[in-house]
Design a protein around this motif. Sequence first.
Motif, PDB file in Angstrom:
ATOM      1  N   LEU A  41      87.345 112.247 -45.408  1.00 29.72           N
ATOM      2  CA  LEU A  41      87.543 111.270 -44.339  1.00 29.72           C
ATOM      3  C   LEU A  41      87.465 109.830 -44.833  1.00 29.72           C
ATOM      4  CD1 LEU A  41      85.463 113.016 -41.530  1.00 29.72           C
ATOM      5  CD2 LEU A  41      87.945 113.021 -41.825  1.00 29.72           C
ATOM      6  N   PHE A  42      86.684 109.572 -45.890  1.00 30.22           N
ATOM      7  CA  PHE A  42      86.529 108.206 -46.386  1.00 30.22           C
ATOM      8  C   PHE A  42      87.492 107.891 -47.528  1.00 30.22           C
ATOM      9  CE2 PHE A  42      84.192 104.795 -48.687  1.00 30.22           C
ATOM     10  CZ  PHE A  42      84.148 103.871 -47.659  1.00 30.22           C
ATOM     11  N   LYS A  43      87.627 108.860 -48.460  1.00 30.17           N
ATOM     12  CA  LYS A  43      88.452 108.599 -49.643  1.00 30.17           C
ATOM     13  C   LYS A  43      89.810 109.295 -49.614  1.00 30.17           C
ATOM     14  CE  LYS A  43      84.415 107.937 -52.669  1.00 30.17           C
ATOM     15  NZ  LYS A  43      83.693 108.449 -53.853  1.00 30.17           N
ATOM     16  N   GLY A  44      90.013 110.216 -48.661  1.00 26.34           N
ATOM     17  CA  GLY A  44      91.297 110.896 -48.557  1.00 26.34           C
ATOM     18  C   GLY A  44      91.510 112.002 -49.567  1.00 26.34           C
ATOM     19  N   ARG A  45      90.434 112.567 -50.110  1.00 25.68           N
ATOM     20  CA  ARG A  45      90.527 113.632 -51.110  1.00 25.68           C
ATOM     21  C   ARG A  45      90.032 114.949 -50.512  1.00 25.68           C
ATOM     22  NH1 ARG A  45      87.325 110.213 -55.759  1.00 25.68           N
ATOM     23  NH2 ARG A  45      88.857 108.499 -55.989  1.00 25.68           N
ATOM     24  N   ILE A  46      90.859 115.973 -50.573  1.00 26.24           N
ATOM     25  CA  ILE A  46      90.496 117.288 -50.026  1.00 26.24           C
ATOM     26  C   ILE A  46      89.370 117.910 -50.857  1.00 26.24           C
ATOM     27  CG2 ILE A  46      91.318 119.668 -49.725  1.00 26.24           C
ATOM     28  CD1 ILE A  46      94.011 118.528 -48.928  1.00 26.24           C
ATOM     29  N   VAL A  47      88.435 118.538 -50.194  1.00 30.45           N
ATOM     30  CA  VAL A  47      87.333 119.235 -50.870  1.00 30.45           C
ATOM     31  C   VAL A  47      87.809 120.642 -51.211  1.00 30.45           C
ATOM     32  CG1 VAL A  47      84.921 119.944 -50.743  1.00 30.45           C
ATOM     33  CG2 VAL A  47      85.678 117.859 -49.559  1.00 30.45           C
ATOM     34  N   GLU A  48      88.280 120.839 -52.413  1.00 22.79           N
ATOM     35  CA  GLU A  48      88.928 122.086 -52.831  1.00 22.79           C
ATOM     36  C   GLU A  48      88.035 123.310 -52.675  1.00 22.79           C
ATOM     37  OE1 GLU A  48      91.956 122.905 -54.094  1.00 22.79           O
ATOM     38  OE2 GLU A  48      92.862 120.893 -53.985  1.00 22.79           O
ATOM     39  N   ARG A  49      86.764 123.168 -52.982  1.00 21.22           N
ATOM     40  CA  ARG A  49      85.883 124.342 -53.010  1.00 21.22           C
ATOM     41  C   ARG A  49      85.671 124.959 -51.631  1.00 21.22           C
ATOM     42  NH1 ARG A  49      80.669 123.793 -51.396  1.00 21.22           N
ATOM     43  NH2 ARG A  49      79.998 121.691 -50.779  1.00 21.22           N
ATOM     44  N   LEU A  50      85.944 124.200 -50.570  1.00 19.73           N
ATOM     45  CA  LEU A  50      85.734 124.713 -49.219  1.00 19.73           C
ATOM     46  C   LEU A  50      87.021 125.229 -48.576  1.00 19.73           C
ATOM     47  CD1 LEU A  50      83.259 122.015 -47.855  1.00 19.73           C
ATOM     48  CD2 LEU A  50      82.716 124.360 -48.532  1.00 19.73           C
ATOM     49  N   LEU A  51      88.123 125.170 -49.311  1.00 21.23           N
ATOM     50  CA  LEU A  51      89.379 125.712 -48.789  1.00 21.23           C
ATOM     51  C   LEU A  51      89.341 127.234 -48.813  1.00 21.23           C
ATOM     52  CD1 LEU A  51      92.028 123.414 -50.541  1.00 21.23           C
ATOM     53  CD2 LEU A  51      91.099 123.188 -48.228  1.00 21.23           C
ATOM     54  N   TYR A  52      90.219 127.848 -48.039  1.00 24.22           N
ATOM     55  CA  TYR A  52      90.337 129.304 -48.069  1.00 24.22           C
ATOM     56  C   TYR A  52      91.098 129.717 -49.324  1.00 24.22           C
ATOM     57  CZ  TYR A  52      91.854 134.029 -47.020  1.00 24.22           C
ATOM     58  OH  TYR A  52      92.096 135.371 -47.085  1.00 24.22           O
ATOM     59  N   HIS A  53      90.630 130.775 -49.981  1.00 22.45           N
ATOM     60  CA  HIS A  53      91.286 131.306 -51.178  1.00 22.45           C
ATOM     61  C   HIS A  53      91.760 132.731 -50.897  1.00 22.45           C
ATOM     62  CE1 HIS A  53      88.894 127.995 -52.822  1.00 22.45           C
ATOM     63  NE2 HIS A  53      89.723 127.986 -53.844  1.00 22.45           N
ATOM     64  N   GLU A  54      93.055 132.971 -51.106  1.00 20.86           N
ATOM     65  CA  GLU A  54      93.587 134.318 -50.916  1.00 20.86           C
ATOM     66  C   GLU A  54      92.918 135.268 -51.910  1.00 20.86           C
ATOM     67  OE1 GLU A  54      95.304 135.462 -48.627  1.00 20.86           O
ATOM     68  OE2 GLU A  54      96.432 133.815 -47.717  1.00 20.86           O
TER      69      GLU A  54
END
Length: 596
Positions: free
Chosen positions: A83-96
């Motif tokens: 929300l502040f820097k515009g960078r997605i937090v990869e580790r919390l994404l869903y992984h197939e």
Amino acid sequence: MQHIRAHVLICGGTGCKSAGSKEVQLAFSRAIEAKGLSDEVMVVETGCHGFCEHGPLVIVYPEGTFYCQVKAEDVEEIVESHLFKGRIVERLLYHEPLTHESIPNYSEINFYKKQHRLVLENCGAINPEQIEEYIAVGGYEALAKAVTTMSPEDVIEEIKKSGLRGRGGGGFPTGMKWQFAKASVSDKKYVICNADEGDPGAFMDRSVLEGDPHKILEGMAVCGYAIGADEGYIYVRAEYPLAIKRLRIAIEQAEAMGLLGENIFGSGFSFKLHIKEGAGAFVCGEETALMASIEGKRGMPRPRPPFPAVAGLWGKPTNINNVETFGNVAAIITNGADWYAGFGTEKSKGTKVFALTGKINNTGLAEVPMGITMREIIYDIGGGINGGKKFKAVQIGGPSGGCLPESMLDLSIDYDSLTAAGAMMGSGGLVVMDEDTCMVDVAKFFLNFTQSESCGKCTPCREGTKRMLEVLTRITEGQGREGDIELLEELARNIKETALCGLGQTAPNPVLSTLKYFRHEYEAHIKEKRCPAGACEKLANYEITDACKGCGLCARQCPVNAISGEVKKKHVIDVTKCIKCGACMAACPFKAITKG
């Protein structure tokens, strides 16, 4: 004017709440305020998004970034990085699970790809406690269209033309049901929504009521207009406190805006809604028992005819549909019957919501077009079987449904195909079983449920299911005898033909379907005193294999001293002493003890 550049949607359904979504929501509010983003970012609590296995779920818009299994301690990182820097937090994404690919947007996740969300379209997308959000996505347009531009006959004709069938179990044509109630002449009529969801493993109705309650209110109001009713009841089980809370809020908001109550849209049509909390009796899912419960009587079915459309609640003409059926109404009126009939098969139109539970990787809610195969639901949407084990069977339709084997995985999911296979659509419970499941034990489980939930009014259901349960119990305890299978079949036929209500008539279905597709397991239990799946403890035989290292841990854990052997040498089990408790198997660090 406040400019909101981002929305953080947090699942507030019962499943995610139990996993800590409320704490996540509070953490977001604190972190956003601390970062000075309160004027730019809005936190919204939604209903169930369906992907229950991976909750709590958080979706950040406008990107649509899908974060799963979010904990309160993860929130600061999302706020700082995303929300502040515009960078997605990869580790919390869903992984197939197969490719391990990270998927940032939920629409690209396999669980959602084959879904078509009509009833669930707003669940997880709007705040269910804000009527303005429902209106913003087209809410109450169908009611306005119906009462200001269509006659009651036009509305019924549109529902008939759409091909919508009741989603509560039997699949009776909805428009025809409405027409019967419309044709009854009376000074008073009622509309009832059956939200008494009692099937083991089913949570479709609960999630819709929690995530999009106004859609159900609107569908009921359209029905009231069509049949000439000015009053309605939502019969919801008291075990659904969040659904009841949001229904109460929705009714109050709709009344305040003039969308329920007197002279709706200045049309002269008035419609008032009440909530009736049920005590959790499974039999009250049967419509005549449900009406008796609303009237303050003991929930017991009565013979039909007369049908509720002629003499229902307090003897007045009444139309009863379940939550999902009413959830389709607004879309049909808004978009037209032809649009709705474009989904599904020739005789089973539209979509169906299923609750995926059991030995499946992706438990949750899935709404799919009629005609999809069981294989697509279980493997493409459900992600296959836990632990890579082999699929064995699926119970569809709850206690009134049937168990289907692997050979039926490519069966089309529609009313007629399921009935021909010895199962039924039911309300949408779908329980997946793997190779370790004993099908005799499954039949016993479901029959135990229906027997304990029998209202006791009619002898076939009260006594017949009890006798069947006694036979099944005897078989699973190693005391089955020749003729038991034939006895089960005879009892099942008699109950189906003579029980008073639909619940009693369908109670034998799990037994009949398992006998049809897994008869060999019954025979193994009876003739060989063996449970092929190794699930029935009283038929289990524990054996120490050559993998034994002679550590002696199993012997020390055995409560009856049935295991003997020298240190560093293979031990043995005295089967005459063994009580089959499984303590040895659980204690063995080398997995050298098998159960068969």
